[in-house]
Design a protein around this motif. Sequence first.
Motif, short mmCIF file in Angstrom:
data_model
loop_
_atom_site.label_atom_id
_atom_site.label_comp_id
_atom_site.label_asym_id
_atom_site.label_seq_id
_atom_site.Cartn_x
_atom_site.Cartn_y
_atom_site.Cartn_z
N ALA A 34 44.18 36.45 35.50
CA ALA A 34 44.92 36.97 34.35
C ALA A 34 46.42 36.82 34.56
N VAL A 35 46.89 37.08 35.77
CA VAL A 35 48.32 36.92 36.06
C VAL A 35 48.72 35.45 35.92
N THR A 36 47.93 34.57 36.49
CA THR A 36 48.25 33.14 36.44
C THR A 36 48.33 32.61 35.01
N ALA A 37 47.48 33.17 34.16
CA ALA A 37 47.45 32.71 32.77
C ALA A 37 48.50 33.37 31.89
N PRO A 60 51.96 34.34 30.26
CA PRO A 60 53.31 33.80 30.13
C PRO A 60 54.34 34.73 30.78
N GLY A 61 55.29 34.13 31.46
CA GLY A 61 56.37 34.91 32.07
C GLY A 61 56.05 35.48 33.43
N LEU A 62 54.82 35.31 33.88
CA LEU A 62 54.41 35.84 35.19
C LEU A 62 53.95 34.70 36.09
N SER A 63 54.07 34.92 37.39
CA SER A 63 53.46 34.02 38.36
C SER A 63 52.87 34.86 39.48
N LEU A 64 51.83 34.35 40.08
CA LEU A 64 51.13 35.09 41.13
C LEU A 64 51.79 34.80 42.47
N ALA A 65 52.31 35.87 43.12
CA ALA A 65 53.02 35.70 44.38
C ALA A 65 52.13 35.98 45.59
N GLY A 66 51.13 36.88 45.44
CA GLY A 66 50.30 37.21 46.58
C GLY A 66 49.66 38.57 46.44
#
Length: 273
Positions: free
Chosen positions: A190-193, A195-201
């Motif tokens: 959900a985070v990866t998909a 907009p405006g967010l990226s998955l850091a860990g």
Amino acid sequence: MTGEEATAPEPKPGDLGDRAAELAANLAAVEERLAAACAAAGRPREEVTLIVVTKTYPASDVRLLAELGVRHVAENKVQEAAPKAEACADLPLTWHFVGQLQTNKARAVAEFCDYVHSVDRLRLVRALSTAAERRDRELRCLLQVALDKEPAEPAEPAGPAGPDAVGAPAGAATARGGLAPADVPDLAGAVTAAPGLSLAGVMTVAPLTGRYAANPRAAFERLREISSGLRRADAAANMVSAGMSSDLEEAVAAGATHVRVGTAVLGVRPRLG
């Protein structure tokens, strides 16, 4: 005593020299611990980033820390973090939010924050995505994993579970927040998909209950396993945020890339009487 934390008052100008010396000595001690932990684990020191948690301390301390070379700072309450970040906007700092976050505070966090370590539910993902898009910026998100929500092994017979049952999501876990390890892949997607967010860990706090209670090393090793699974799907999701003042050595030994240290650098936090 109420146990509530108070915000430390701004120091007088004449006190800044003493405070700078105190922070420098504390930072040196923490750096010595980190260097020793990395050496013991066979890791280069540069693999581990120190994040100084400045909650309850004034913006003047943040400025002193920046002068001493600190580049990553963290807060856990939006109402304190936002004005402090604004007061220090001229400094070369990366801001991390590490506390539990209500969805209605997502917009405020998006104003100043670079990393959010406490993403643990879909509603929060959606709120952060909307806020980041409005600000035309990217928020780096870490999934907070509650390891005391992982069932014991081997599986135990079903039956009444008291508040201290092994593997039960006890009150301490609920208060800290976090999602069960089994739910990590879905929320990561959900985070990866979004907009405006990226998955850091991923991030965790050493649990007080469940199968990893009183064993932070094992807890942090489990977090590293979860991180490895994420990185197979997204190589950029390589942050492992674990370890604080009391257990940073265990976190480094288990592969943490970021440690969140407050008390060991800034001192024991003031409390309301």
